[in-house]
Design an enzyme around this catalytic site. Structure first.
Site, PDB file in Angstrom:
ATOM      1  N   SER A  27       0.814  -1.204   0.000  1.00  0.00           N
ATOM      2  CA  SER A  27       0.000   0.000   0.000  1.00  0.00           C
ATOM      3  C   SER A  27       0.854   1.265   0.000  1.00  0.00           C
ATOM      4  CB  SER A  27      -0.925  -0.005   1.222  1.00  0.00           C
ATOM      5  OG  SER A  27      -1.662   1.192   1.307  1.00  0.00           O
ATOM      6  N   SER A  53       4.779  -8.784  -6.428  1.00  0.00           N
ATOM      7  CA  SER A  53       4.671  -7.356  -6.739  1.00  0.00           C
ATOM      8  C   SER A  53       5.639  -6.910  -7.829  1.00  0.00           C
ATOM      9  CB  SER A  53       4.937  -6.525  -5.472  1.00  0.00           C
ATOM     10  OG  SER A  53       3.969  -6.780  -4.489  1.00  0.00           O
ATOM     11  N   HIS A 108       6.733   4.081   9.998  1.00  0.00           N
ATOM     12  CA  HIS A 108       6.150   3.783  11.308  1.00  0.00           C
ATOM     13  C   HIS A 108       7.310   3.436  12.215  1.00  0.00           C
ATOM     14  CE1 HIS A 108       3.555   2.502  14.470  1.00  0.00           C
ATOM     15  NE2 HIS A 108       3.680   1.199  14.272  1.00  0.00           N
ATOM     16  N   SER A 252     -30.060  13.832  13.533  1.00  0.00           N
ATOM     17  CA  SER A 252     -31.283  14.337  14.162  1.00  0.00           C
ATOM     18  C   SER A 252     -30.997  14.832  15.573  1.00  0.00           C
ATOM     19  CB  SER A 252     -32.329  13.220  14.224  1.00  0.00           C
ATOM     20  OG  SER A 252     -31.947  12.226  15.174  1.00  0.00           O
TER      21      SER A 252
END
Length: 345
Positions: A27, A53, A108, A252
């Protein structure tokens, strides 16, 4: 408040002078590699032998080599593999090819924060972490925009790690939206906490508990699914686009009043105390140790959790109902094609 940087703050010549290796083509990997290429950066993709890939990357006009070859050629290596695979790949194919003056980047901070990867002292260690999935990073870049990203440094022998991270972020389009400065510790710990307490663990358990409460009370499973899972997207999208007040404006008054008066009975002091305990487990490394051991032991608990989830009534009912809504499956197909599959964060 975080420091925020934009295109005017970045020096594109810094990344332009580097040979970059993107390790992984899932990704994030496909988005980083293609955006770098389109920004004129000398980039190659490092993949394992036999990777499925390879054909996708080559068809996109990217040069593909082995991971070791890519690391050997490059002086900036971006590791975009799953957290659980980074340590072994790093030790076998990347670390032997590092030299003083090289830069090792991550999207990360898990493996740096918890000491799974310990780069040599002469290597810059930085982070560029887009706050969105890879298909969005690529799509926004192609449209002339960008996805906000985080940048950080862990080792800075050159004194230029942050400037290089900002230049890299600029090349993938992030400075068009805004780049925020953070630390490896903050990014890793807040990311894990968000996943466990809110985005994945918290929401999934709330949805399952709400569904089961209605079913146990005699309501149709289909009605319970629509109310506790299907309509969640509407609320999340409203908050994503307009914040909490904007979401309240769009629902609502009955729903808004129920939010104010009943929500705190679900997320109460006991819940918040448990959140704090989970954060403690992240900060002191207990979660990381547990997850690393789980993988080293062949993932027995992880695989059992997956099996039990597949057997849940909400999953079976949901599968049937989603088959009635072809626009959902059509969207999933497009997402899978754009992202290149699961792969990495």
């Amino acid at each position: 408040m975080a420091n925020v940087f934009y295109e005017k703050d970045a020096d594109p010549n810094l990344i332009g002078a580097r040979k970059v290796a993107v390790i992984g083509y899932g990704s994030q990997g496909h988005a980083h590699a293609l955006n770098l290429k389109d920004s004129g950066v000398d980039v190659r993709v490092g993949l394992r032998d036999g990777s499925s890939s390879k054909a996708k990357a080559e068809a996109a006009g990217l040069r593909v080599t082995s991971i070791g070859q890519a690391a050997s050629e490059a002086d900036l290596i971006m590791i975009l593999l799953p957290d659980t695979e980074q340590k072994s790949v790093y030790e076998a194919e990347i670390e032997p090819n590092l030299s003083d003056g090289d830069a090792l980047f991550f999207a990360h901070g898990f493996n740096i924060r918890f000491g799974q990867i310990r780069p040599p002292a002469g290597v810059d260690v930085g982070m560029v972490a887009p706050k969105g999935p890879g298909h969005l990073v690529r799509r926004e870049y192609e449209a002339g925009g960008g996805v906000p990203s985080l940048i950080a440094k862990d080792q800075d022998p050159s004194g230029k790690t942050m400037a290089m991270a900002l230049s890299y972020a600029n090349a993938i389009g992030a400075t068009r939206a805004g780049v925020l400065q953070t630390t490896f510790e903050e990014e890793t710990e807040t990311d894990l906490f968000g996943e466990q307490v809110v985005l994945c663990g918290g929401i999934v358990e709330l949805v399952k508990a709400g569904f089961q409460t209605l079913v146990d009370a005699g309501y149709q499973p289909e009605s319970a699914y629509f109310e506790c899972l299907h309509e969640l997207k509407l609320i999340v999208d409203l908050m994503y686009e307009h914040g909490i007040q904007g979401m309240h404006f769009s629902i609502s008054d009955t729903a808004e009043y129920g939010d104010y008066t009943r929500g705190p009975r679900i997320i109460n002091d006991e819940t918040r105390a448990e959140m704090r305990r989970i954060l403690d487990e992240i900060q002191d490394g207990r979660f990381a140790e547990e997850w690393i051991a789980e993988n080293q032991n062949g993932r027995p608990n992880f695989n059992e959790y997956r099996r039990k989830t597949a057997d849940l009534q909400i999953e079976k009912v949901g599968s049937q109902l989603r088959s009635m809504m072809p626009w959902i499956s059509a969207g999933n197909k497009g997402l899978e094609e754009a992202s290149g599959g699961k792969g990495e964060k």
